[in-house]
Design an enzyme around this catalytic site. Structure first.
Site, short mmCIF file in Angstrom:
data_model
loop_
_atom_site.label_atom_id
_atom_site.label_comp_id
_atom_site.label_asym_id
_atom_site.label_seq_id
_atom_site.Cartn_x
_atom_site.Cartn_y
_atom_site.Cartn_z
N ASP A 152 0.84 -1.20 0.00
CA ASP A 152 0.00 0.00 0.00
C ASP A 152 0.88 1.25 0.00
O ASP A 152 0.99 1.95 1.01
CB ASP A 152 -0.96 -0.04 1.20
CG ASP A 152 -1.99 -1.15 1.07
OD1 ASP A 152 -2.42 -1.44 -0.07
OD2 ASP A 152 -2.35 -1.76 2.08
N LYS A 208 0.52 -7.88 -3.09
CA LYS A 208 -0.84 -7.38 -3.33
C LYS A 208 -0.75 -5.92 -3.77
O LYS A 208 -0.17 -5.09 -3.09
CB LYS A 208 -1.69 -7.47 -2.06
CG LYS A 208 -3.13 -6.98 -2.30
CD LYS A 208 -4.00 -7.27 -1.11
CE LYS A 208 -4.05 -6.18 -0.08
NZ LYS A 208 -4.66 -4.91 -0.51
N ASP A 259 -5.92 -6.24 -5.97
CA ASP A 259 -7.02 -6.09 -5.00
C ASP A 259 -7.78 -4.79 -5.28
O ASP A 259 -7.55 -3.79 -4.62
CB ASP A 259 -6.39 -6.10 -3.59
CG ASP A 259 -7.40 -5.86 -2.48
OD1 ASP A 259 -8.59 -6.13 -2.67
OD2 ASP A 259 -6.97 -5.39 -1.41
N LYS A 281 -11.26 -4.80 -5.64
CA LYS A 281 -12.58 -4.95 -5.00
C LYS A 281 -13.71 -4.34 -5.84
O LYS A 281 -14.42 -3.44 -5.40
CB LYS A 281 -12.60 -4.27 -3.62
CG LYS A 281 -11.61 -4.84 -2.62
CD LYS A 281 -11.84 -4.24 -1.25
CE LYS A 281 -10.86 -4.73 -0.23
NZ LYS A 281 -9.47 -4.24 -0.41
N LEU A 282 -13.89 -4.87 -7.05
CA LEU A 282 -14.92 -4.31 -7.93
C LEU A 282 -16.32 -4.52 -7.35
O LEU A 282 -16.61 -5.58 -6.77
CB LEU A 282 -14.83 -4.94 -9.32
CG LEU A 282 -13.85 -4.26 -10.28
CD1 LEU A 282 -12.43 -4.31 -9.79
CD2 LEU A 282 -13.96 -4.86 -11.67
N HIS A 283 -17.17 -3.52 -7.50
CA HIS A 283 -18.55 -3.59 -6.98
C HIS A 283 -19.38 -2.59 -7.79
O HIS A 283 -19.33 -1.39 -7.54
CB HIS A 283 -18.55 -3.22 -5.48
CG HIS A 283 -19.89 -3.39 -4.83
ND1 HIS A 283 -20.08 -3.14 -3.47
CD2 HIS A 283 -21.08 -3.80 -5.30
CE1 HIS A 283 -21.34 -3.39 -3.17
NE2 HIS A 283 -21.97 -3.77 -4.26
N ASP A 284 -20.11 -3.11 -8.79
CA ASP A 284 -20.90 -2.22 -9.66
C ASP A 284 -21.98 -3.07 -10.31
O ASP A 284 -22.15 -4.24 -9.95
CB ASP A 284 -19.98 -1.55 -10.70
CG ASP A 284 -20.49 -0.18 -11.14
OD1 ASP A 284 -21.72 -0.06 -11.39
OD2 ASP A 284 -19.69 0.74 -11.26
N ILE A 285 -22.69 -2.55 -11.28
CA ILE A 285 -23.69 -3.38 -11.96
C ILE A 285 -22.97 -4.46 -12.77
O ILE A 285 -21.82 -4.27 -13.20
CB ILE A 285 -24.63 -2.54 -12.85
CG1 ILE A 285 -23.86 -1.80 -13.93
CG2 ILE A 285 -25.45 -1.57 -12.00
CD1 ILE A 285 -24.76 -1.12 -14.97
N THR A 310 -21.02 -3.56 -16.08
CA THR A 310 -19.81 -2.75 -15.87
C THR A 310 -18.67 -3.61 -15.33
O THR A 310 -17.52 -3.49 -15.75
CB THR A 310 -20.13 -1.59 -14.90
OG1 THR A 310 -21.19 -0.83 -15.47
CG2 THR A 310 -18.94 -0.70 -14.64
N THR A 318 -12.40 -6.51 6.98
CA THR A 318 -11.92 -6.84 8.33
C THR A 318 -11.90 -5.62 9.25
O THR A 318 -11.63 -5.73 10.44
CB THR A 318 -10.51 -7.46 8.26
OG1 THR A 318 -9.74 -6.76 7.28
CG2 THR A 318 -10.59 -8.92 7.86
N ARG A 373 0.82 -3.28 6.90
CA ARG A 373 1.65 -2.46 7.79
C ARG A 373 2.59 -3.22 8.71
O ARG A 373 3.70 -2.73 8.96
CB ARG A 373 0.74 -1.48 8.56
CG ARG A 373 0.19 -0.39 7.64
CD ARG A 373 -1.02 0.31 8.22
NE ARG A 373 -2.19 -0.55 8.17
CZ ARG A 373 -3.39 -0.19 8.59
NH1 ARG A 373 -3.58 1.02 9.09
NH2 ARG A 373 -4.42 -1.02 8.50
O1 C5P Z 1 -1.88 -2.86 6.77
P1 C5P Z 1 -2.85 -4.02 6.87
O2 C5P Z 1 -2.16 -5.33 7.25
O3 C5P Z 1 -4.04 -3.70 7.75
O4 C5P Z 1 -3.37 -4.20 5.37
C1 C5P Z 1 -4.39 -5.08 5.04
C2 C5P Z 1 -4.63 -5.02 3.57
O5 C5P Z 1 -5.68 -5.93 3.23
C3 C5P Z 1 -5.05 -3.67 3.05
O6 C5P Z 1 -4.44 -3.50 1.78
C4 C5P Z 1 -6.56 -3.75 2.90
O7 C5P Z 1 -7.04 -2.99 1.81
C5 C5P Z 1 -6.75 -5.24 2.61
N1 C5P Z 1 -8.04 -5.81 3.00
C6 C5P Z 1 -8.51 -5.80 4.28
N2 C5P Z 1 -9.74 -6.36 4.60
C7 C5P Z 1 -10.46 -6.94 3.64
C8 C5P Z 1 -10.00 -6.95 2.32
C9 C5P Z 1 -8.76 -6.38 2.04
O8 C5P Z 1 -7.82 -5.31 5.18
N3 C5P Z 1 -11.60 -7.54 3.95
#
Ligand code: C5P
Length: 233
Positions: free
Chosen positions: A10, A32, A59, A61-65, A68, A119, A211
């Site tokens: 990220d 990722k 990652d 995370k697509l969410h649309d009709i 699309t 999460t 992180r």
């Molecule tokens: O920094 P951290 O370990 O919290 O990063 C978790 C990664 O997983 C982030 O890139 C976040 O977008 C992704 N993610 C998430 N929960 C989800 C789906 C993806 O934390 N349900």
């Protein structure tokens, strides 16, 4: 099923990302690429990291009709990624459309998984803000079943829910689990979290770690700690 640790890169620039990856001189981590990096650098960053020999989970995370999402997935199918995803909340029809769009003319495609509940979402918030009356585990079990019905390969969920998903959808249905923290670290904005060792015991197939690795003083050592705890090597 092969277990692996996926590092959530990220970052907001190519330079930062490549400098980070340059630190890994031994094994090539599964990477990722999320919204931040993809929106900052575009598809070229995917090609560049792939050319360096990393597997990639895109990652977005697509969410649309459904229409699309089908068309967007068709565009993404040209990038040689190993895994990508949608939100299960988009419904079975949308997930079927995603799968159709992602499948190349020769029948090959990357793995496709669906986010159940983020999460960072607590049950209390889901019920109060989203007016979902079920428990969070009921929604996760149902969303996972929907993803399986649509033909997807698995779901993104918290490791704490991996067993529930496997019980409902079978051992072969993949669980990719963010929300990973070392026992001695802060939770940040994550809510439903656990350690790499615990994720292994519960039965996650892949853990996604951001992180705890990217912000560590020694990211390579933190990654290796994840691998030791999760894969045992
Ligand atoms: O920094 P951290 O370990 O919290 O990063 C978790 C990664 O997983 C982030 O890139 C976040 O977008 C992704 N993610 C998430 N929960 C989800 C789906 C993806 O934390 N349900």
């Amino acid at each position: 099923m092969a277990k692996d640790v996926i590092i959530a890169c990220d970052f907001s620039s190519k330079e930062q990302t490549l400098a980070f990856l340059d630190r890994f001189t031994g094994r090539k981590p599964f990477v990722k690429i999320g919204m931040e990096l993809f929106y900052a650098c575009g598809p070229d960053i995917v090609r560049e990291i792939k050319a360096r020999g990393h597997k990639i989970f895109l990652d977005l995370k697509l969410h649309d009709i459904p229409n699309t999402v089908r068309k967007a997935m068709s565009v993404l199918s040209h990038l040689d990624v190993d895994m990508t995803n949608v939100h299960a909340a988009g419904t079975v029809d949308m997930m079927r459309a995603a799968l159709e769009g992602l499948t190349r003319p020769d029948g090959t495609r990357p793995l496709l998984i669906a986010v159940t509940q983020l999460t960072s979402t607590s049950e209390e918030r889901m019920q109060r803000e989203l007016l979902i009356g079920a428990t969070i585990n009921e929604t996760i079990a149902k969303y996972a079943e929907n993803a399986k019905t649509a033909g997807l390969d698995g779901v993104v969920c918290s490791p704490l829910e991996a067993e529930l998903v496997k019980d409902n959808c079978g051992a072969e249905f993949m669980t990719v689990t963010p929300g990973i923290r070392f026992a001695d670290a802060a939770a940040d904005d994550q809510v439903r979290i656990t350690t790499p060792a615990c994720a292994r015991e519960i039965g996650s197939d892949y853990i996604v770690v951001g992180r705890p690795v990217t912000a560590a003083e020694d990211p390579v050592a933190a990654y290796e700690r994840c691998c030791r705890e999760f894969i045992g090597e």
